[in-house]
Design a protein around this motif. Structure first.
Motif, mmCIF file in Angstrom:
data_model
loop_
_atom_site.group_PDB
_atom_site.id
_atom_site.type_symbol
_atom_site.label_atom_id
_atom_site.label_comp_id
_atom_site.label_asym_id
_atom_site.label_seq_id
_atom_site.Cartn_x
_atom_site.Cartn_y
_atom_site.Cartn_z
ATOM 1 N N VAL A 1 0.810 -1.406 -0.673
ATOM 2 C CA VAL A 1 0.238 -0.191 -0.094
ATOM 3 C C VAL A 1 1.163 1.219 -0.077
ATOM 4 C CG1 VAL A 1 -1.741 1.421 1.077
ATOM 5 C CG2 VAL A 1 -1.699 -1.501 1.549
ATOM 6 N N ARG B 1 2.927 3.284 2.392
ATOM 7 C CA ARG B 1 3.939 2.477 3.491
ATOM 8 C C ARG B 1 5.465 2.185 2.612
ATOM 9 N NH1 ARG B 1 0.688 -0.215 6.619
ATOM 10 N NH2 ARG B 1 2.563 -0.681 8.323
ATOM 11 N N ARG C 1 3.325 3.127 12.748
ATOM 12 C CA ARG C 1 3.166 4.095 12.032
ATOM 13 C C ARG C 1 4.850 4.019 12.835
ATOM 14 N NH1 ARG C 1 -0.468 1.257 10.427
ATOM 15 N NH2 ARG C 1 -0.892 1.655 8.520
ATOM 16 N N TYR D 1 -10.901 2.444 12.148
ATOM 17 C CA TYR D 1 -10.230 2.608 11.226
ATOM 18 C C TYR D 1 -10.974 3.658 11.202
ATOM 19 C CZ TYR D 1 -6.368 3.083 7.306
ATOM 20 O OH TYR D 1 -5.290 2.924 6.854
HETATM 21 C C1 LIG Z 1 -4.390 -1.839 3.798
HETATM 22 C C2 LIG Z 1 -4.537 -0.257 4.434
HETATM 23 C C3 LIG Z 1 -3.198 0.128 4.129
HETATM 24 C C4 LIG Z 1 -1.682 -0.178 4.998
HETATM 25 O O1 LIG Z 1 -1.866 -1.184 4.986
HETATM 26 O O2 LIG Z 1 -1.596 -0.173 6.126
HETATM 27 C C5 LIG Z 1 -5.416 0.178 3.200
HETATM 28 C C6 LIG Z 1 -5.562 1.840 3.659
HETATM 29 O O3 LIG Z 1 -4.734 2.041 3.334
HETATM 30 P P1 LIG Z 1 -4.871 4.005 3.059
HETATM 31 O O4 LIG Z 1 -4.292 4.826 3.576
HETATM 32 O O5 LIG Z 1 -6.495 4.135 4.023
HETATM 33 O O6 LIG Z 1 -5.985 4.535 2.206
#
Ligand SMILES: C/C(=C\C(=O)O)CCOP(=O)(O)O
Ligand SMILES: [Mn+2]
Length: 425
Positions: free
Chosen positions: A153, A156, A191, A315
């Motif tokens: 994603v 990340r 994070r 979330y």
């Molecule tokens: C699986 C997701 C994020 C992660 O691996 O941390 C998708 C959601 O990411 P968004 O930034 O909310 O689109």
């Protein structure tokens, strides 16, 4: 603490459900895990051992961190990613080494009827490139005997490292860790600054994290199972469809391919599976953002607590409790919360007399302390979450912040009536 020690701790404290009858990895085990949030150990899932709902509640997390449930945020906000990491020569993970890779031998589950196939849900992907490392959990779909499609994603750190390696047309070495100390798995969902996941885990655990080196150079913690390989710089395949935190299907995307070159595991390994859209999945996604929101709101007012609620998939919805100092504090808290967690969609700010873990109490605050034209902030065209089915195709959404705090100048009319203490018969 090892993964096995943690499971033994769950067993001795009477919290572990054990299933000794044979169950199938296709739908049956996930269905059993969905019945409750209690940790559930399958002794014979197509001949293998697997655990689900390992960290399936805030009580479990609190127990792991050694704090009460409402102290998790404070603990996570206080910890700095500066614990000790030690490189060691050997590991119990090397008890069995398989160079002839066959992923179908592992108890990788198929969860929902329209799923694209079996996939790894709790694999910590450790990668190293150009002097940087990262550890984070990604969906890993089986696309061949020795191949996985990885949902990397943006932005990340795994995505960034793969992009850097691909720009030089080089493979990215990775190791997928299954069944490490649960604190390490949790730390991989946080994070923290790039490359600091193991230091953060060591600080959380209050003991050094030991790492050993794989054949491809990636350094990994002791675990039940480790898959070693590399991500191809260019190859991409369809990944999904899979259910994400909302319980709805995420989009199918073209994602990079990992070739697994070697598997190491303990004798009689215990596989860790996270139930998609189950409580453990939601908590792993949300809890790491709570201290980020807490710290951001602390910059603008006196923050007391934060929760990403289960109804909001841990979330998309937050409740932030503040001790309001001046009129307008809650509006600043709304903006700080959105800045700290850019996927957050709705946030409610409440006073100290509201129990943020009790949805009835939060609704009471909205019912009695909100005048919509003054207390609701609507912010259109903001970056939202890719997981929100109502988000726009360009990734933006409309956000809403609700100031459900008392008007300071009229505080007494919002006071909740109390009954005096009397002797009960
Ligand atoms: C699986 C997701 C994020 C992660 O691996 O941390 C998708 C959601 O990411 P968004 O930034 O909310 O689109
Ligand atoms: Mn990272």
């Amino acid at each position: 603490m090892s993964f096995r020690d943690f499971i033994d701790h769950l067993r001795t404290s009477g919290r572990l459900v054990e299933v000794t009858e044979p169950v199938s990895k296709v739908f049956e085990a996930p269905r059993l895990a969905k019945k409750s949030n209690a940790p559930i150990l399958f002794h014979d899932i197509d001949g293998q051992k697997a655990i689900m709902n390992l960290l399936g509640s805030r009580d479990e997390l609190a127990d792991m961190f050694g704090v009460p449930k409402d102290g998790i945020i404070q603990r996570l906000s206080d910890i700095r990613p500066d614990g000790e990491v030690k490189i060691v020569d050997t590991s119990p993970t090397m008890e069995v080494i398989e160079n002839d890779v066959d992923l179908s031998k592992l108890p990788l589950m198929t969860h929902f009827e329209k799923d694209g196939g079996p996939y790894i849900t709790a694999g910590v992907v450790v990668s190293e490139y150009g002097g940087m490392m990262n550890a984070s959990i990604h969906r890993l779909m089986v696309v061949g005997k020795d191949k996985l499609a990885a949902r990397l994603v943006p932005p990340r750190h795994s995505y960034v490292l793969h992009k850097k390696a691909a720009e030089n047309n080089e493979p990215l070495p990775v190791a997928i860790v299954l069944g490490a100390d649960p604190v390490i798995t949790f730390a991989s969902t946080t994070r923290v600054p790039a490359g600091k996941e193991f230091e953060y885990a060591a600080a959380l655990r209050g003991a050094p994290v030991e790492l050993f080196e794989c054949e491809n150079g990636v350094k990994v913690p002791h675990a039940e199972i480790i898959l070693e390989g590399y991500v191809d710089p260019t190859e991409r395949v369809d990944e999904g469809p899979f259910v994400d935190i909302t319980g709805t299907y995420d989009l199918v995307r073209k994602e990079p391919v990992i070739t697994i070159t070697k598997i190491m595991h303990r004798k009689d390994p215990i596989y860790h599976g996270i139930l998609p859209a189950g409580a453990e999945h939601l908590l792993m996604m949300g809890v790491p953002y709570e201290p980020k929101i807490y710290n951001a709101v602390a910059e603008v007012t006196t923050v007391k607590n934060v929760v990403l609620t289960e109804g909001g998939c841990c979330y998309l919805h937050a409740v932030v409790q503040i001790e309001k100092q001046t009129e307008g504090d809650a509006k600043n808290a709304i903006m700080a919360a959105f800045a700290a967690h850019t996927s957050l969609k709705h946030v409610v700010i409440v006073d100290e007399d509201i129990d943020i873990f009790n949805i009835m109490d939060v609704e009471f605050a909205i019912a009695t302390r909100v005048k919509a034209d003054l207390d609701v902030m609507i912010i259109p065209n903001v970056r939202g979450s890719s997981l929100d089915p109502r988000g726009s195709p360009d990734g933006t959404t409309t956000k809403m912040g609700i100031d459900a705090t008392k008007v300071l100048a009229e505080k007494e009319i919002f006071e909740r009536a109390k009954m005096p203490d009397v002797l009960l018969l």
